[in-house]
Enzyme design. Structure first.
Site, PDB file in Angstrom:
ATOM      1  N   SER A  84      -4.459  -2.547   1.997  1.00 26.81           N
ATOM      2  CA  SER A  84      -4.497  -2.022   3.361  1.00 26.81           C
ATOM      3  C   SER A  84      -5.307  -2.960   4.264  1.00 26.81           C
ATOM      4  O   SER A  84      -4.931  -4.113   4.433  1.00 26.81           O
ATOM      5  CB  SER A  84      -5.065  -0.599   3.331  1.00 26.81           C
ATOM      6  N   HIS A 233       0.273   5.500  -0.302  1.00 27.30           N
ATOM      7  CA  HIS A 233      -0.459   4.353   0.212  1.00 27.30           C
ATOM      8  C   HIS A 233      -1.523   3.872  -0.770  1.00 27.30           C
ATOM      9  O   HIS A 233      -1.760   2.671  -0.890  1.00 27.30           O
ATOM     10  CB  HIS A 233      -1.089   4.719   1.552  1.00 27.30           C
TER      11      HIS A 233
END
Length: 254
Positions: A84, A233
């Site tokens: 990320s 995620h």
């Protein structure tokens, strides 16, 4: 101003960069699993974990921070993994200092600009008067109206620490919030990056689309893309065994 880091194992170095609101602590299990064949160095980015606080936070600055750490550790080259925000930082570092990276692994992020999905979190955390709480449970309950997902609250509260009988945030919330619009921007891509690269994304995540992959391939011509089933995620947390298997496979491919 030096980055805090954790190191485990011996051999060829792999550096891990966490995501927004995260820290090296979140990667301990993965780092241990990957350390049987290499040295794994998990880093706290500036304004996170036990690293220094600073009013500015950009991808270029974080890349410089990492460069300084590698120089301090006398590491001429590394394998680099980022998730990320850490993935964007890893891409920026590779772009800026390509001669220092052997192989690149980017987890569930693309180099493009993203929409604001975290201001609600920043505002909820900044609105709390931590002096009024005596337990983590009370803090979690106070956040539940704005942040109903208990797993999100549990992750965020890993940043809560207690000093002198009073809670405070280990992360530099105000500086991160002020820097956040810039962290949503695209990574500055100047030239194609020829290093071997692995982009891992979660099947249930929308962070990396088909269009993103086409852009990624244009900037990283030697990249491969792996999508892990039943993962969102936080791919490494949702499917750790498969994640570790894919990382080991890629790093073993000479």
């Amino acid at each position: 101003m030096k980055l805090h880091y954790q190191s485990i194992g011996q051999g060829s170095p792999l550096v891990i960069l966490h995501g927004l609101f995260g820290s090296a602590d979140n990667w301990r299990g993965i780092a241990k699993a990957l350390s049987s064949e290499r040295q794994v160095i998990s880093v706290d980015l500036r304004n996170h974990g036990r690293s220094f606080h600073h009013p500015q936070q950009t991808f270029d600055l974080m890349a410089e921070d990492l460069l300084n750490l590698l120089d301090d550790l006398s590491l001429p080259t590394i394998d680099l993994l980022g998730h990320s925000l850490g993935g964007k930082t890893a891409m920026q570092f590779t772009q800026n200092f390509i001669n220092r990276v052997n192989r690149l692994i980017v987890v569930d992020i693309a180099p493009r600009q993203y929409i604001d999905e975290h201001s609600v979190i920043f505002k909820a955390l900044l609105a709390l008067d931590l002096s009024k709480f005596s337990s983590r449970t009370e803090v979690s309950e106070a956040l539940s109206g704005t942040l109903p997902d208990p797993l999100v609250r549990q992750f965020l509260l890993l940043n809560l620490q207690k000093n002198d009988q009073e809670f405070n945030w280990r992360i530099n919330l105000q500086a991160l919030f002020c820097s956040y619009p810039g962290l949503l921007q695209s990574v500055e891509q100047n030239d194609a990056v020829e290093v071997p690269a692995l982009f891992i994304s979660g099947e249930k995540s929308n962070y990396v689309t088909d269009n993103d992959w086409q852009q990624i391939k244009s900037f990283y011509p030697n990249a491969e893309h792996v999508v892990i089933d039943n993962a969102g995620h936080w791919v490494h947390a949702d499917q750790p065994d498969i994640f570790i298997e894919q990382v080991n496979r890629f790093l073993a491919d000479d």
